[in-house]
Write a protein that holds these residues in place. Structure first.
Motif, mmCIF file in Angstrom:
data_model
loop_
_atom_site.group_PDB
_atom_site.id
_atom_site.type_symbol
_atom_site.label_atom_id
_atom_site.label_comp_id
_atom_site.label_asym_id
_atom_site.label_seq_id
_atom_site.Cartn_x
_atom_site.Cartn_y
_atom_site.Cartn_z
ATOM 1 N N SER A 254 -7.142 -5.733 -5.739
ATOM 2 C CA SER A 254 -7.284 -4.608 -4.819
ATOM 3 C C SER A 254 -6.325 -3.500 -5.221
ATOM 4 C CB SER A 254 -6.980 -5.069 -3.390
ATOM 5 O OG SER A 254 -6.993 -3.986 -2.494
ATOM 6 N N CYS B 221 2.662 -2.273 0.643
ATOM 7 C CA CYS B 221 1.575 -3.163 1.088
ATOM 8 C C CYS B 221 2.061 -4.572 1.424
ATOM 9 C CB CYS B 221 0.485 -3.228 0.017
ATOM 10 S SG CYS B 221 1.084 -3.737 -1.603
ATOM 11 N N ASN C 251 -8.371 -3.057 5.210
ATOM 12 C CA ASN C 251 -7.229 -3.970 5.146
ATOM 13 C C ASN C 251 -7.562 -5.152 4.233
ATOM 14 O OD1 ASN C 251 -7.972 -6.479 6.704
ATOM 15 N ND2 ASN C 251 -8.329 -4.973 8.316
ATOM 16 N N LEU C 252 -6.539 -5.801 3.730
ATOM 17 C CA LEU C 252 -6.722 -6.823 2.712
ATOM 18 C C LEU C 252 -7.522 -8.022 3.212
ATOM 19 C CD1 LEU C 252 -6.104 -7.580 -0.216
ATOM 20 C CD2 LEU C 252 -3.969 -8.623 0.594
ATOM 21 N N LYS D 176 -4.168 -0.482 -4.165
ATOM 22 C CA LYS D 176 -3.540 -0.091 -2.899
ATOM 23 C C LYS D 176 -2.434 0.940 -3.126
ATOM 24 C CE LYS D 176 -5.435 -2.818 0.310
ATOM 25 N NZ LYS D 176 -6.012 -2.277 1.561
ATOM 26 N N GLU E 232 0.815 -5.941 4.748
ATOM 27 C CA GLU E 232 -0.624 -6.206 4.682
ATOM 28 C C GLU E 232 -0.905 -7.523 3.957
ATOM 29 O OE1 GLU E 232 -4.640 -3.866 3.135
ATOM 30 O OE2 GLU E 232 -2.706 -2.823 3.144
ATOM 31 N N VAL E 233 -0.166 -7.762 2.888
ATOM 32 C CA VAL E 233 -0.330 -9.013 2.141
ATOM 33 C C VAL E 233 0.066 -10.203 3.006
ATOM 34 C CG1 VAL E 233 0.488 -10.344 0.158
ATOM 35 C CG2 VAL E 233 -0.019 -7.908 -0.101
#
Length: 246
Positions: free
Chosen positions: A182, A188, A162-163, A184, A191-192
């Motif tokens: 990153s 996402c 994960n970020l 990906k 996640e960000v």
């Protein structure tokens, strides 16, 4: 073995990348070394047949690994001597394809598994690459060494994490004003959003989320800029960033 490289070259052309004969041969040699080594060591998921790689396999490796790696040119100007660290490089992605296409780069390939690096050193020798080095160690340990901490213009990683975790691993390597990018899959945004506080804590800020496609695959680059120095307490000791993300 002869390969049909038309698909590969056309995908690169869409990014305004053209290869010399030497560069194309370097990719072919790299591909053959990957296929051969993958028979005895799980470097990357490549379908194989007992008599060797099929043409389908070649196109799959080209799209998923070679083109994906050099797609970074869409978000960073790579035509000058940047210091780059590829963290968790595995089978050499994205670092080796980036070095083949953009020879001005100074690249460090970092991985915690030494046998991968033994293979990558063989690749580097076979391809005649210079200004590219391997380093064995965990990110949590390497990031505390003065020769690596905040020494790079650019940190890249295709590692699966994960970020928040990746930011703790990667941002300590980046100099002020440098970037961590990153690789990906396309979706996402959540996640960000979840990682923003961790990124701020580590001295970074989200600059951009760039979405694109390679064949049928939806991909994204999450670009973080190093706005402030990273506190010396980060990264935390080995295992903590992945077990307990910030």
């Amino acid at each position: 073995m002869e390969y049909n490289t038309d698909h590969f070259l056309s995908m690169l052309a869409k990014m305004n990348i053209s290869l010399s004969d030497k560069q194309l041969q370097q990719f072919m040699t790299y591909y053959e070394m990957l296929i051969e080594k993958n028979k005895v060591m799980n470097l990357t998921a490549i379908t194989e047949e007992s008599q060797g790689a099929t043409i389908t396999d070649f196109d799959e490796v080209v799209e998923k690994h070679f083109v994906d790696s050099v797609s970074l040119i869409q978000v960073v100007d790579l035509h000058h001597p940047l210091k780059v660290i590829d963290l968790g490089t595995g089978a050499g992605f994205p670092g080796i394809p980036l070095k083949i296409v953009f020879p001005e780069l100074n690249v460090v390939l970092a991985d915690s598994l030494n046998k991968r690096l033994v293979f990558l050193n063989e690749v580097i020798d076979a391809l005649g690459l210079t200004e590219i080095y391997t380093v064995h160690g965990r990110a949590e340990d390497l990031a505390r060494m003065p020769e690596y901490r905040e020494q790079f213009d650019l940190c890249v990683s295709r590692a699966v994490a994960n970020l928040s975790t990746l930011a703790e691993y990667c941002l300590p390597f980046v100099r002020l004003g440098g970037k961590f990018i990153s690789y990906k899959s396309g979706e996402c945004e959540n996640e960000v959003a979840a990682a923003k506080s961790a990124i701020f804590l580590l001295g970074g800020k989200v600059e951009d989320v760039y979405k694109f496609s390679i064949g049928e695959a939806q991909r994204a680059f999450i670009s973080l800029t190093k706005a402030n120095g990273t506190s010396k307490k980060y990264p935390r000791k080995a295992g903590m960033p992945s077990k307990n993300p910030l």
